[in-house]
Design a protein around this motif. Sequence first.
Motif, short mmCIF file in Angstrom:
data_model
loop_
_atom_site.label_atom_id
_atom_site.label_comp_id
_atom_site.label_asym_id
_atom_site.label_seq_id
_atom_site.Cartn_x
_atom_site.Cartn_y
_atom_site.Cartn_z
N UNK A 38 -9.96 1.83 -0.49
CA UNK A 38 -10.27 1.23 0.81
C UNK A 38 -10.89 -0.15 0.64
N UNK A 39 -11.40 -0.44 -0.55
CA UNK A 39 -12.00 -1.74 -0.82
C UNK A 39 -11.98 -1.99 -2.31
N UNK A 40 -11.98 -3.27 -2.69
CA UNK A 40 -12.13 -3.69 -4.07
C UNK A 40 -13.22 -4.75 -4.12
N UNK A 41 -14.03 -4.71 -5.17
CA UNK A 41 -15.17 -5.61 -5.23
C UNK A 41 -15.49 -5.95 -6.68
N UNK A 50 -3.41 -6.99 -6.08
CA UNK A 50 -4.48 -6.46 -5.24
C UNK A 50 -4.47 -7.13 -3.87
N UNK A 51 -4.30 -8.45 -3.86
CA UNK A 51 -4.32 -9.18 -2.59
C UNK A 51 -3.14 -8.79 -1.71
N UNK A 52 -2.03 -8.43 -2.32
CA UNK A 52 -0.87 -7.99 -1.54
C UNK A 52 -1.07 -6.60 -0.95
N UNK A 53 -1.79 -5.74 -1.67
CA UNK A 53 -1.88 -4.33 -1.28
C UNK A 53 -3.13 -3.98 -0.48
N UNK A 54 -4.22 -4.73 -0.69
CA UNK A 54 -5.51 -4.33 -0.11
C UNK A 54 -5.99 -5.33 0.93
N UNK A 55 -6.53 -4.80 2.01
CA UNK A 55 -7.04 -5.67 3.07
C UNK A 55 -8.49 -6.07 2.85
#
Length: 214
Positions: free
Chosen positions: A45-48, A62-67
């Motif tokens: 749900x998030x990446x940090x 990651x930028x393509x798949x995660x909001x």
Amino acid sequence: MRVNVMVGGPQEQIPVEMVRQHQDETWIGVDHGATLLLDWGIKPVAAIGDFDSTAPAEFARLKERLADIETYPPAKDFTDTQLGIMTAIKKFQPDQIIIWGATGARLDQELANLYLPMQERFRPYLSRIQLVDRYNIVRYFLPGTYSIYRRPDFDYLAFVSLTPVRGLTLPDEKYPLVNWSSTIPFSWSSNRFTSSVNHFSFDAGVVAVIWSRD
């Protein structure tokens, strides 16, 4: 609610079969941990993190798949793992936080992750946090009397005083202990369950219980 936090530690230390058992739960990816989750078919749900362990092509994915991606500079006041736990607490106030991929390789980072629940900002969640790797499951306890349960394939049991401890008692483990106290951290390792449920108690301090296997 349980939130799983995948840290980008050594992949060989991560029990992928156990991760997949929780794949339908809520996940947060920390640095390269976000890429590992996508590789295993899990969308966090998030990446940090500072993403210094993530290759440019992986970060583009990651930028393509995660909001929801939060990036930080490498020089910062918090470790990536701390940021992941802070995100879990801020967004979900979970009943349980499982940290994966936080052990192995660099000892300084492993110790930072092991002692993370002791920090003031995480102390209210101390008893809700677990660390899991291929060989160990770590839980944290405040003073009280507890029942603990044998886990399949995890043959060994350890009681680790992370602070000065008073009155640690192991009444029904293979190697019992009665009213033990110490002013220094200490690990009572290589103990074992004697049944499917065992018990322990202590009066003051913080104790980590570790289920382990070879």
